[in-house]
Scaffold this motif. Structure first.
Motif, PDB file in Angstrom:
ATOM      1  N   GLN A  31      -5.455 -10.565 -10.293  1.00 43.94           N
ATOM      2  CA  GLN A  31      -6.378 -10.751  -9.106  1.00 43.94           C
ATOM      3  C   GLN A  31      -5.907  -9.549  -8.127  1.00 43.94           C
ATOM      4  OE1 GLN A  31      -8.737 -12.795  -9.048  1.00 43.94           O
ATOM      5  NE2 GLN A  31      -9.419 -12.271  -6.853  1.00 43.94           N
ATOM      6  N   PHE A  32      -4.652  -9.006  -8.169  1.00 42.43           N
ATOM      7  CA  PHE A  32      -4.136  -8.173  -7.290  1.00 42.43           C
ATOM      8  C   PHE A  32      -4.729  -6.842  -7.646  1.00 42.43           C
ATOM      9  CE2 PHE A  32      -1.164  -4.794  -5.978  1.00 42.43           C
ATOM     10  CZ  PHE A  32      -0.839  -5.043  -4.618  1.00 42.43           C
ATOM     11  N   VAL A  33      -4.810  -6.518  -8.809  1.00 42.46           N
ATOM     12  CA  VAL A  33      -5.353  -5.309  -9.274  1.00 42.46           C
ATOM     13  C   VAL A  33      -7.268  -5.312  -8.934  1.00 42.46           C
ATOM     14  CG1 VAL A  33      -6.322  -4.132 -11.245  1.00 42.46           C
ATOM     15  CG2 VAL A  33      -3.987  -4.867 -11.243  1.00 42.46           C
ATOM     16  N   ASP A  34      -7.796  -6.476  -9.128  1.00 37.28           N
ATOM     17  CA  ASP A  34      -9.029  -6.721  -8.884  1.00 37.28           C
ATOM     18  C   ASP A  34      -9.348  -6.538  -7.342  1.00 37.28           C
ATOM     19  OD1 ASP A  34     -11.293  -7.186 -10.410  1.00 37.28           O
ATOM     20  OD2 ASP A  34     -11.662  -9.163  -9.588  1.00 37.28           O
ATOM     21  N   ASN A  35      -8.476  -7.154  -6.350  1.00 35.74           N
ATOM     22  CA  ASN A  35      -8.720  -7.108  -4.908  1.00 35.74           C
ATOM     23  C   ASN A  35      -8.470  -5.638  -4.740  1.00 35.74           C
ATOM     24  OD1 ASN A  35      -9.007  -9.748  -5.056  1.00 35.74           O
ATOM     25  ND2 ASN A  35      -7.108 -10.268  -4.135  1.00 35.74           N
ATOM     26  N   VAL A  36      -7.541  -5.009  -5.274  1.00 27.23           N
ATOM     27  CA  VAL A  36      -7.323  -3.381  -4.643  1.00 27.23           C
ATOM     28  C   VAL A  36      -8.370  -2.844  -5.052  1.00 27.23           C
ATOM     29  CG1 VAL A  36      -5.825  -1.612  -5.127  1.00 27.23           C
ATOM     30  CG2 VAL A  36      -4.606  -3.850  -4.653  1.00 27.23           C
ATOM     31  N   LEU A  37      -8.861  -2.975  -6.303  1.00 28.19           N
ATOM     32  CA  LEU A  37     -10.096  -2.011  -6.754  1.00 28.19           C
ATOM     33  C   LEU A  37     -11.300  -2.438  -5.937  1.00 28.19           C
ATOM     34  CD1 LEU A  37      -9.455  -1.882 -10.569  1.00 28.19           C
ATOM     35  CD2 LEU A  37      -9.389   0.027  -9.054  1.00 28.19           C
ATOM     36  N   GLU A  38     -11.549  -3.512  -5.839  1.00 28.30           N
ATOM     37  CA  GLU A  38     -12.658  -4.041  -4.808  1.00 28.30           C
ATOM     38  C   GLU A  38     -12.655  -3.284  -3.514  1.00 28.30           C
ATOM     39  OE1 GLU A  38     -15.115  -7.100  -2.797  1.00 28.30           O
ATOM     40  OE2 GLU A  38     -13.174  -6.424  -2.358  1.00 28.30           O
ATOM     41  N   GLN A  39     -11.508  -3.506  -3.039  1.00 25.89           N
ATOM     42  CA  GLN A  39     -11.441  -2.910  -1.513  1.00 25.89           C
ATOM     43  C   GLN A  39     -11.647  -1.188  -1.481  1.00 25.89           C
ATOM     44  OE1 GLN A  39      -9.335  -4.212   1.631  1.00 25.89           O
ATOM     45  NE2 GLN A  39      -9.836  -6.539   1.278  1.00 25.89           N
ATOM     46  N   ALA A  40     -10.845  -1.014  -2.640  1.00 27.44           N
ATOM     47  CA  ALA A  40     -10.823   0.509  -2.779  1.00 27.44           C
ATOM     48  C   ALA A  40     -12.148   1.165  -2.949  1.00 27.44           C
ATOM     49  CB  ALA A  40      -9.889   1.045  -3.832  1.00 27.44           C
ATOM     50  N   THR A  41     -12.887   0.611  -3.841  1.00 26.86           N
ATOM     51  CA  THR A  41     -14.363   0.767  -4.115  1.00 26.86           C
ATOM     52  C   THR A  41     -15.354   0.906  -2.930  1.00 26.86           C
ATOM     53  OG1 THR A  41     -14.856  -0.824  -5.127  1.00 26.86           O
ATOM     54  CG2 THR A  41     -14.322   0.693  -6.291  1.00 26.86           C
ATOM     55  N   ARG A  42     -15.075  -0.528  -2.278  1.00 37.70           N
ATOM     56  CA  ARG A  42     -15.897  -0.774  -1.057  1.00 37.70           C
ATOM     57  C   ARG A  42     -15.541   0.169  -0.134  1.00 37.70           C
ATOM     58  NH1 ARG A  42     -15.559  -6.005   2.007  1.00 37.70           N
ATOM     59  NH2 ARG A  42     -14.910  -6.553  -0.125  1.00 37.70           N
ATOM     60  N   ASN A  43     -14.391   0.707   0.114  1.00 35.91           N
ATOM     61  CA  ASN A  43     -13.953   1.492   1.389  1.00 35.91           C
ATOM     62  C   ASN A  43     -14.027   3.163   0.950  1.00 35.91           C
ATOM     63  OD1 ASN A  43     -13.668  -0.797   2.993  1.00 35.91           O
ATOM     64  ND2 ASN A  43     -11.343  -0.854   2.301  1.00 35.91           N
ATOM     65  N   GLU A  44     -14.307   3.334  -0.375  1.00 35.11           N
ATOM     66  CA  GLU A  44     -14.513   4.515  -0.967  1.00 35.11           C
ATOM     67  C   GLU A  44     -13.266   5.270  -0.833  1.00 35.11           C
ATOM     68  OE1 GLU A  44     -18.099   5.881   1.029  1.00 35.11           O
ATOM     69  OE2 GLU A  44     -19.260   4.572  -0.163  1.00 35.11           O
ATOM     70  N   VAL A  45     -12.287   4.697  -0.998  1.00 39.50           N
ATOM     71  CA  VAL A  45     -10.821   5.178  -1.064  1.00 39.50           C
ATOM     72  C   VAL A  45     -10.792   6.067  -2.540  1.00 39.50           C
ATOM     73  CG1 VAL A  45      -8.197   4.952  -1.285  1.00 39.50           C
ATOM     74  CG2 VAL A  45      -9.888   3.266   0.191  1.00 39.50           C
ATOM     75  N   VAL A  46     -11.321   5.630  -3.534  1.00 39.29           N
ATOM     76  CA  VAL A  46     -11.310   6.398  -4.905  1.00 39.29           C
ATOM     77  C   VAL A  46     -12.706   7.002  -5.138  1.00 39.29           C
ATOM     78  CG1 VAL A  46      -9.400   5.223  -5.715  1.00 39.29           C
ATOM     79  CG2 VAL A  46     -11.890   4.252  -5.981  1.00 39.29           C
ATOM     80  N   PRO A  47     -12.854   7.971  -5.498  1.00 37.05           N
ATOM     81  CA  PRO A  47     -14.246   8.545  -5.861  1.00 37.05           C
ATOM     82  C   PRO A  47     -14.889   7.711  -7.132  1.00 37.05           C
ATOM     83  CG  PRO A  47     -12.440  10.090  -6.800  1.00 37.05           C
ATOM     84  CD  PRO A  47     -11.804   8.988  -6.174  1.00 37.05           C
TER      85      PRO A  47
END
Lengths: 278, 330, 445
Positions: B270-286
């Protein structure tokens, strides 16, 4: 120690014994057309140490598997202690007092030596899923089993490794453990598949002593062996198999001088090992 | 990036009713593979038997909930008998192939359009959770766990779930400490040897298959109760192998293994999923690295490779005695 | 008459256009996405049409638009989105809230009298709507007369389809059986090897514009290389550590799970096709129809199966493989290097699985879990034939493939359950003959 029991019987294959504990008739096993075992009649004397010998590929282990219910014969009937046991499965035969060991030791590696022993006791109250979680139901019996196990371990000089995983003990100790564990079943007939194979001379002597002890405690022993010295030393009676059939029976002395036996071994070993051993 | 939400949600999920359900399913699989050495690759089928075994009688036939739970257990036992009878005498990989096939049969049948009236088809079976909704002491209240808000019903199912984990976890613990458990562990090591000592190996294996299967079914009940819907897609092979990962992570053949494993497993996932979800939503990662559509797959990729790597490099789990807990007996 | 022809031409043009658009979106989904303005992203759309298709007196195929049919769109596993009525061109179109899977269904009560939803038209139908793109669902109705085709007339086609499926299963199964025979490993990652072959060919063909046949050849080599790489990188070291077969089996499951979702991560969940893929005219063989593509697929599978069988039976390497399978210790004492033998078993098995994947992709389309879905059928075939016997695997594949399609023929209302038939036959065979069709009795025990 009681003296070795005399087996009074004719020295012919399939001869009648005075008081047979095991009797097989027409035992036959085929593997896809090849006949591995074909024993017309065999009786094993109660209270005696009987050796089953024969050259490699004679079908000794297959016969063992058939008699102990670990393999199903193509046809044939057998009787244990006067009761028909044809078609009875291996575990049930063990419960009835006919226990066997294996050529390659089969210890339960990730159980402790003591657990290996305690597992062997039959009729355990706690061996049902519904009794197992309730300690008070079986704790008394468990204590008795533990005591019996510890006594046997002491006798087999394994008490110092009782708490070790069985996978951590030496090969020789595994042989001892397997024999000791078989005794937990409280058998009347002990069937040992090459108990002395691949062990050092000192251990061989100790195993010999243990086998003789079984007899003195009133058990019957049937064992497979290659080494004629061993056979001479402890067997009261010898049964010889070759190419799946019984070719001879008799006392060790009678067998040593049996022409058919020598021929059978000659065919297999070019005569060296058996004649030298004898 | 809202780290408070990321953490509180991951911790919440690690202790949620889903984690409890997976813990139960893993306790079941631990009985099979950890203690008895049975290769059950169809634990998802048992969970599905549990979920649908309860949901269908309740929603379609209007049974009382106690009878429905009875039916759930009944179907789990029936499934164990059906799978065990042809395979338990054969070499272990037969059980593996037959169980994975059976689990897929169940899932595909539940999704079938033809039986939609009975199973709910791809939509899942709903309308069975009234007895849970009505007995929920927390009502519609919402509770706050740091940044994570939890509703009363979820809290209720979570508590029931962990109570069941405690009950079945200790039941398995005590059963395995007794003579019965000793025989099972013996069978895991060498069933021929155990047979030579007068034990009916097939009977013990069957008892083990039933016990673990029933516990898996209870896990399935929790899984369905939480969503108030038995969803066929949830009972795929992924469920079984998540449970495998959980058991190995926490430690095979230990009572606490599946429970601790479930918590750790869900926290990480869940931690990984949450981080990725936020990262993609906030466009932290390309987006060519990971985007809002495919970040959800990362947790499955992780779980799969974690299973493989654990078996190779830490078969004893994150802590524990190497010898007892690996699959390799020699 | 002219009107009809005109309408038909338009319909075909529209179809081709829709197909082209879909293909373009599929191929360049990523590019199209990047090009659009972030704030003004395009909506997700479902478009479709309901057509009446029949043969006129001259035996020509006629397609007409059917207006006034109600179409129901629901989120897969969720709520209804909307109900639409087809316009006078027989078409419907709607925006949907999110990307994802939707069920599109025709309300049978609104189908005009004298027409019927034909068996080949799947309704409800699941379609996948990708972000910012359009998904298409076209339904064909037919006159009631289509029902008049008797069940028995469909049997040859069912058998033909069964043999086609069997051929694909067989070339995938040989590798699994050979690996099992030589190492004892039930390799659950074999399905992903199959998928890898398909995606390798697809990437080369569609993304890089390499002609299909060259793509397929390179993909086969790549798959074989990956397969040997796994043997050298994972399985051989595990054997040397004396890992149990159970460990290895579970490792293969973990790898399968991880790799499968990597496929979904990279390629998404949709079906895609090679760029050489186009509608091919079916050839009429009397009792059954087949496209040239299907015949090629079958021919390649059969030729490969025969070649591999001959290789196993008559070459030195084949004999070495069988020796290692029978008794590894004995084989090594006679000077056979079993590691080397096992490596080329993985090589050949991997190449065959890759080809199987490419061909399966040609048949049904390329998708992330195609290999996994095929894996259960492959396992059923291998177990049925007798675990570890490559010839048994071929025979088992034939039984499984034909059985699956016969199930669909026998129970046309429950075709989604047809793989269940294969699983059931597997379980029944294990009950009756646990060693499988060609297995020797001593081995199972």
């Amino acid at each position: 120690m009681t003296p070795a029991k005399q087996v009074i019987a004719d020295a012919i294959p399939g001869s009648k014994k005075q008081d047979p504990i095991l009797r097989v008739d027409g035992l036959r096993r085929e593997f896809g057309g090849l006949v591995a075992v074909d024993i017309a009649h065999l009786e094993v004397q109660r209270g005696a140490i009987t050796a089953l010998i024969g050259p490699n590929g004679a079908g000794k282990t297959t016969a063992f598997n058939l008699m102990s219910g670990f393999d199903t014969p193509t046809n044939g009937t057998s009787e244990f202690d006067g009761v028909d046991i044809t078609g009875v499965q291996g575990h049930e035969l063990a419960q009835r007092g006919m226990v066997r060991t294996f050529q390659l030791t089969r210890v339960l590696t990730r159980l402790t030596v003591l657990e290996n022993m305690m597992l062997g006791a039959v009729g355990q109250i706690g061996e049902k899923p519904w009794t197992s979680p309730f300690r008070f139901l079986w704790t008394k019996q468990e204590d008795e089993i533990r005591e019996r196990s510890e006594a046997l371990l002491k006798r087999f000089k394994l008490d110092h490794v009782a708490g070790e995983y069985a996978g951590n003990i030496s090969g020789g100790q595994r042989k001892l453990l397997e024999m000791a564990r078989a005794l937990m079943v409280e058998p009347r007939l002990v069937m040992l598949d090459e108990p002395m194979a691949g062990v050092n001379p000192a251990l061989k002597q100790s195993l010999l002593g243990h086998v003789k002890n079984l007899q003195s405690e009133g058990m019957s022993v049937l064992f497979i062996e290659h080494d004629m010295d061993m056979v001479h030393e402890i067997a009261d009676w010898v049964v010889v198999m070759a190419e799946g059939r019984l070719i001879a029976e008799g006392t060790p002395d009678q067998i040593s001088s049996n022409r058919a036996v020598v021929d059978a071994y000659l065919g297999e070993h070019q005569g060296t090992s058996f004649l030298e051993d004898a | 990036m809202n780290w408070e939400l990321i953490f509180s949600n991951a911790v919440y999920v690690a202790f949620s009713s889903s984690a409890a359900a997976y813990a139960l399913i893993a306790i079941g699989i631990n009985v099979h593979i950890g203690y008895t050495g049975l290769l059950n690759f169809g634990q998802a089928g048992f969970a599905a038997a549990g979920a649908y075994g309860m949901a269908i009688p309740l929603a379609t036939f209007g049974w009382h909930w106690t009878a429905a739970i009875g039916s759930s257990i009944f179907f789990a036992i029936l499934l164990a008998l059906l799978l065990g009878a042809p395979t338990l005498r054969l070499r272990s990989d037969y059980l593996a192939i037959v169980t994975i096939a059976a689990a897929e049969i169940i899932r595909i049948s539940m999704m079938s359009v033809r039986f939609t009236w009975l199973t709910g088809g791809t939509d899942g079976k709903k309308g069975f959770a009234d007895f849970l909704v009505d007995s929920n002491p927390f009502g519609d209240n919402r509770y706050q766990f740091f940044a994570q808000s939890v509703n009363g019903y979820s809290l209720y199912i979570t508590i029931i779930g962990w109570i069941l984990v405690a009950i079945f976890g200790s039941l398995v613990y005590f059963m395995m400490r007794g003579p019965w458990g000793r025989v099972l562990r013996g069978i895991r090591e060498d069933e021929t040897a155990v047979r030579s000592l007068g034990k009916s190996v097939t009977k013990f294996k069957m008892q083990s298959l039933v016990l673990g299967g029933v516990i898996g079914a209870v896990g399935g009940i929790i899984l369905a109760s939480e969503k108030q819907s038995a969803q066929p897609m949830e009972y795929g092979t992924t469920l079984t192998f998540f449970a495998f990962t959980i058991v190995i992570l926490g430690g095979l053949a230990t009572a606490r293994g599946p429970i601790i494993g479930a918590v750790i497993f869900w926290f990480i996932l869940q931690f990984v999923d949450n981080v990725l979800e936020q990262a993609t939503r906030n466009e932290v990662v390309p987006t060519w690295v990971v985007n809002g559509n495919n970040f959800g797959q990362v947790k499955f990729i992780l779980a799969g490779f974690a299973l493989a790597l654990l078996v190779v490099f830490r078969p004893q789990g994150i802590y524990g005695n190497k010898r007892e807990m690996s699959f390799d007996s020699r | 008459m002219r009107g009809v022809r005109e309408a038909r031409r338009q319909a075909i043009a529209r179809l081709v256009f829709a197909f082209g658009v879909t293909l373009t979106l599929v191929s360049f989904g990523g590019n199209a996405q990047a090009a659009t303005d972030e704030d003004d992203s395009r909506p997700e759309v479902i478009v479709g049409a309901v057509r009446d298709q029949y043969k006129d007196d001259a035996g020509k195929k006629v397609v007409e638009n059917v207006p006034g049919v109600e179409v129901i769109i629901t989120v897969e596993g969720g709520a209804e989105v909307t109900r639409l009525i087809t316009d006078d061109k027989g078409e419907f179109q709607t925006e949907v809230p999110d990307p994802g899977n939707y069920l599109v269904e025709i309300n049978p009560d609104t189908v005009p009298d004298g027409m019927e939803i034909v068996d080949s038209t799947k309704t409800p139908r699941t379609i996948t709507v990708n972000p910012e793109s359009q998904a298409t669902a076209i339904f064909f109705l037919g006159a009631n007369t289509t029902k008049a085709v008797s069940r028995w007339e469909l049997l040859p086609q069912a058998l033909f389809n069964g043999i086609k499926l069997a051929a694909i299963i067989a070339i995938c199964a040989i590798g699994l059986a050979l690996v099992y025979a030589t190492t004892g490993l039930s390799n659950f990652a074999h399905g992903e090897t199959v998928t890898f072959g398909a995606f390798a060919a697809w990437t080369l063909n569609v993304k890089m514009g390499v002609p299909f046949l060259i793509s397929a050849a390179i993909a086969t080599i790549l798959t074989a290389a990956v397969s040997v790489g796994m043997e050298r990188g994972v399985w051989k070291p595990m054997r040397q550590r004396r890992s149990s077969l159970t460990s290895m089996m579970i490792v293969s499951i973990g790898l399968a799970l991880g790799v499968r979702y990597i496929f979904q991560f990279v390629y998404g969940a949709r079906y895609t096709n090679y760029s050489a893929f186009g509608r091919q005219a079916t050839m009429d063989f009397g009792p059954f129809n087949a496209t040239p593509r299907t015949l090629w697929v079958m021919a390649i599978c059969v030729v490969l199966s025969v070649l591999v069988s001959a290789w196993l039976l008559y070459t030195r390497q084949g004999r070495a493989i069988r020796a290692v399978a029978d008794n590894p210790a004995l084989a090594s004492s006679t000077g056979i290097n079993s590691d080397y033998v096992i490596a080329y078993v993985w090589l050949v098995g991997g190449a065959l699985a890759g080809i199987g994947g490419i061909l399966y992709g040609l048949d049904i389309g390329v998708q992330w879990d195609m290999g996994f879905r095929l894996l259960l059928l492959i396992f059923a075939a291998v177990t049925l034939g007798g675990l570890g016997n490559p010839f048994g695997a071929i025979l088992g594949s034939l039984v499984i493939g034909i059985f699956v399609e016969l199930w669909a023929w026998l129970l046309p209302a429950a075709t989604e359950l047809k793989t269940i038939g294969a699983m059931l036959i597997l379980i029944i065979v294990l009950l009756v003959r646990p060693q499988g069709l060609l297995g020797s009795p001593e081995r199972a025990g």
